[in-house]
Design an enzyme around this catalytic site. Structure first.
Site, mmCIF file in Angstrom:
data_model
loop_
_atom_site.group_PDB
_atom_site.id
_atom_site.type_symbol
_atom_site.label_atom_id
_atom_site.label_comp_id
_atom_site.label_asym_id
_atom_site.label_seq_id
_atom_site.Cartn_x
_atom_site.Cartn_y
_atom_site.Cartn_z
ATOM 1 N N ARG A 26 0.872 -1.157 0.001
ATOM 2 C CA ARG A 26 0.135 0.017 0.020
ATOM 3 C C ARG A 26 0.789 1.413 0.078
ATOM 4 N NH1 ARG A 26 -5.614 -0.910 1.320
ATOM 5 N NH2 ARG A 26 -5.962 -2.685 0.267
ATOM 6 N N ARG A 30 -3.742 6.565 0.083
ATOM 7 C CA ARG A 30 -4.113 7.775 0.684
ATOM 8 C C ARG A 30 -3.419 8.584 1.679
ATOM 9 N NH1 ARG A 30 -9.475 5.884 3.475
ATOM 10 N NH2 ARG A 30 -8.149 4.409 3.403
ATOM 11 N N ARG A 39 -5.902 11.202 -7.821
ATOM 12 C CA ARG A 39 -6.926 10.188 -8.099
ATOM 13 C C ARG A 39 -8.697 10.614 -8.123
ATOM 14 N NH1 ARG A 39 -10.614 7.040 -6.421
ATOM 15 N NH2 ARG A 39 -10.784 5.977 -4.376
ATOM 16 N N ASP A 75 -6.183 -3.840 -7.831
ATOM 17 C CA ASP A 75 -7.006 -4.142 -6.386
ATOM 18 C C ASP A 75 -7.102 -5.615 -6.741
ATOM 19 O OD1 ASP A 75 -8.040 -2.952 -3.650
ATOM 20 O OD2 ASP A 75 -9.439 -4.697 -4.273
ATOM 21 N N TYR A 151 -14.660 -11.965 0.650
ATOM 22 C CA TYR A 151 -15.705 -10.907 -0.019
ATOM 23 C C TYR A 151 -16.742 -11.245 -0.655
ATOM 24 C CZ TYR A 151 -11.695 -7.854 1.466
ATOM 25 O OH TYR A 151 -10.796 -7.006 2.361
HETATM 26 O O1 CP3 Z 1 0.311 0.614 -3.225
HETATM 27 C C1 CP3 Z 1 -0.370 -0.529 -3.381
HETATM 28 O O2 CP3 Z 1 -0.146 -1.448 -2.724
HETATM 29 C C2 CP3 Z 1 -1.509 -0.200 -4.499
HETATM 30 C C3 CP3 Z 1 -2.120 -1.465 -4.886
HETATM 31 C C4 CP3 Z 1 -3.264 -2.312 -3.930
HETATM 32 C C5 CP3 Z 1 -4.610 -1.699 -3.851
HETATM 33 N N1 CP3 Z 1 -5.135 -2.588 -3.301
HETATM 34 C C6 CP3 Z 1 -5.129 -0.359 -3.920
HETATM 35 C C7 CP3 Z 1 -6.073 0.194 -3.126
HETATM 36 C C8 CP3 Z 1 -3.046 -3.293 -3.584
HETATM 37 C C9 CP3 Z 1 -1.796 -4.361 -3.703
HETATM 38 C C10 CP3 Z 1 -4.288 -3.784 -3.170
HETATM 39 C C11 CP3 Z 1 -4.394 -5.185 -2.583
HETATM 40 C C12 CP3 Z 1 -5.709 -5.444 -1.707
HETATM 41 N N2 CP3 Z 1 -6.910 -5.067 -1.936
HETATM 42 C C13 CP3 Z 1 -5.764 -6.503 -0.680
HETATM 43 C C14 CP3 Z 1 -4.585 -7.205 -0.354
HETATM 44 C C15 CP3 Z 1 -3.492 -6.311 0.514
HETATM 45 C C16 CP3 Z 1 -3.938 -5.974 2.052
HETATM 46 O O3 CP3 Z 1 -3.969 -4.716 2.440
HETATM 47 O O4 CP3 Z 1 -4.036 -6.946 2.601
HETATM 48 C C17 CP3 Z 1 -6.888 -6.372 -0.132
HETATM 49 C C18 CP3 Z 1 -7.608 -7.223 1.076
HETATM 50 C C19 CP3 Z 1 -7.850 -5.377 -0.811
HETATM 51 C C20 CP3 Z 1 -9.260 -5.222 -0.719
HETATM 52 C C21 CP3 Z 1 -9.602 -3.594 -0.328
HETATM 53 N N3 CP3 Z 1 -9.357 -2.675 -1.270
HETATM 54 C C22 CP3 Z 1 -9.232 -3.180 0.925
HETATM 55 C C23 CP3 Z 1 -9.605 -3.869 2.083
HETATM 56 C C24 CP3 Z 1 -9.472 -1.646 0.577
HETATM 57 C C25 CP3 Z 1 -9.462 -0.557 1.795
HETATM 58 C C26 CP3 Z 1 -10.397 0.091 2.183
HETATM 59 C C27 CP3 Z 1 -9.937 1.480 2.365
HETATM 60 O O5 CP3 Z 1 -10.267 2.592 1.868
HETATM 61 O O6 CP3 Z 1 -9.159 1.717 3.488
HETATM 62 C C28 CP3 Z 1 -9.275 -1.180 -0.833
HETATM 63 C C29 CP3 Z 1 -9.185 -0.172 -1.323
HETATM 64 C C30 CP3 Z 1 -8.039 0.358 -2.037
HETATM 65 N N4 CP3 Z 1 -7.327 -0.485 -2.757
HETATM 66 C C31 CP3 Z 1 -7.214 1.416 -1.866
HETATM 67 C C32 CP3 Z 1 -6.024 1.480 -2.453
HETATM 68 C C33 CP3 Z 1 -4.848 2.529 -2.795
HETATM 69 C C34 CP3 Z 1 -7.830 2.727 -0.950
HETATM 70 C C35 CP3 Z 1 -8.899 3.385 -1.307
HETATM 71 C C36 CP3 Z 1 -9.026 4.225 -2.355
HETATM 72 O O7 CP3 Z 1 -8.284 5.045 -2.896
HETATM 73 O O8 CP3 Z 1 -10.296 4.135 -2.781
#
Ligand code: CP3
Length: 348
Positions: A26, A30, A39, A75, A151
């Site tokens: 990550r 944000r 974004r 994602d 999910y």
């Molecule tokens: O820098 C990076 O790692 C970018 C790429 C990335 C994202 N998601 C972008 C993202 C990666 C590798 C993921 C993987 C991901 N997504 C996982 C596995 C990694 C982990 O953290 O365990 C999981 C479980 C998800 C599912 C998911 N997507 C979650 C739980 C969330 C968080 C919700 C939140 O807003 O906190 C997301 C949203 C998400 N995916 C964001 C990003 C940058 C943040 C929100 C956004 O900008 O909308």
């Protein structure tokens, strides 16, 4: 130095490096003001569908921090969304499913992924990035079958995974078909990313730590192994990661990855003992400590470096960067990791 000799790829293969490579799960997102500015509003899935924007969001942390690897901006739910399962990602919450998977009939909504037709934007993003990144390797990734299934079955983020665990035990044939379908999707997705130039892959089984070793071994590991073994012929390092997987590390070592990611609950030297020989480790600084004063954070980073043992260690956090993290703390962390001679290496 060519990309193949980069510290990150060498450490993944267990080869000695002049410095311990570092990147952050990550690292895009944000916590970065430039991310929030570029974004805009809306679902992250809209950003993923715009290759120019997705490539820019991938590059931002590479430019700012000088990390040793980029991770594709995408994602874990991108493939299931792309085949029309009905998934969105709600900012601050995570993936949310319109009609959760409850019966065999719902499996029909998970048709096989055809990357060129279904996710051409991801392939375009990878191609654009590989051209821009130079010697910095790009990590492609997919969600592991169990974590994506959680999910689809729960309908959104979960603490207890109750419905998932009940489905797993009460309807084993449906569970197996579901994990097999998700394994095929993850495999097709990873192969497409490597085909477009990704230099390594990470399989995120973030929530596998919710399972007992027996359940994991019987009902989850075979599907993850199918994904990891299915990319073995591509010759890129494979990283396998989950949170709270201390009790599963020995099993995960058998799933077929060169590198296993470990959270902060198990020190890396102990993780190596559980994994057995020939597996590199990635991790494992507690992301909460990135919010602590520098004296605390730097001391903890030194401990992680020592217990990581130098060779075959990719420095990372134990899970993703928290949104409240000050990016300057991560910049200092990268400097510290790069300036510290690998543990066990002869001092200059
Ligand atoms: O820098 C990076 O790692 C970018 C790429 C990335 C994202 N998601 C972008 C993202 C990666 C590798 C993921 C993987 C991901 N997504 C996982 C596995 C990694 C982990 O953290 O365990 C999981 C479980 C998800 C599912 C998911 N997507 C979650 C739980 C969330 C968080 C919700 C939140 O807003 O906190 C997301 C949203 C998400 N995916 C964001 C990003 C940058 C943040 C929100 C956004 O900008 O909308």
């Amino acid at each position: 130095m060519s990309r193949a000799d980069s510290p990150f790829l060498r450490a993944c293969r267990g080869q000695p490096t002049e410095r311990v490579p570092v990147w952050f799960m990550r690292q895009a997102g944000r916590s970065l003001p430039e991310y929030r500015a570029a974004r805009g509003e809306g679902s992250i899935l809209d950003a993923v569908r715009r290759p120019e924007l997705a490539a820019e969001l991938t590059m931002q942390p590479v430019r700012r921090y000088g990390v040793d690897a980029a991770i594709l901006f995408s994602d874990i739910v991108v493939p299931v969304a792309a085949v029309g399962f009905g998934v969105d990602v709600v900012p601050g919450r995570g993936p949310v499913v319109e009609a959760p998977l409850r019966s065999r009939a719902d499996l029909a909504r998970l048709r096989p992924l055809e990357p060129e037709e279904d996710v051409p934007y991801v392939i375009d993003t990878v191609r654009a990035l590989v051209a821009d990144l130079g010697d910095v390797p790009l990590i492609g990734f997919a969600g592991a079958p169990f974590t994506v299934a959680s999910y689809l079955v729960e309908g959104g983020p979960s603490r207890q995974y109750t419905r998932t665990k009940v489905l797993m035990r009460a309807e084993p044939a449906l569970w197996e078909a579901l994990l097999d379908a998700l394994a095929d999707m993850a495999l097709a997705f990873l192969r497409a990313q490597v085909g477009a130039g990704a230099a390594a892959v990470q399989l995120f089984d973030s929530w596998a730590g919710a399972l007992s070793p027996d359940d994991y071994a019987r009902t989850v590991l075979p599907a993850s192994r199918k994904v990891l073994e299915g990319v073995a012929d591509l010759g890129v390092p494979r990283i396998h990661f989950g949170v709270g997987t201390g009790e599963l590390l020995g099993l995960m070592a058998g799933a077929g990855a060169e590198v296993v990611g470990v959270d902060w609950r198990v020190p890396l030297d102990e993780a190596r003992r559980r994994l057995g020989p020939g597996v590199a480790v990635q991790g494992n600084l507690d992301p909460a400590l990135c919010l602590a004063p520098w004296e605390v954070l730097s001391a903890e980073a030194q401990r992680v470096l020592e217990r990581g043992g130098g060779t075959g260690h990719v420095f990372n956090l134990g899970h993703g960067v928290l949104p409240e993290t000050d990016p300057d703390a991560l910049s200092r962390l990268v400097e510290l990791v790069h300036a510290t001679p690998p543990a066990g290496a002869p001092r200059p």
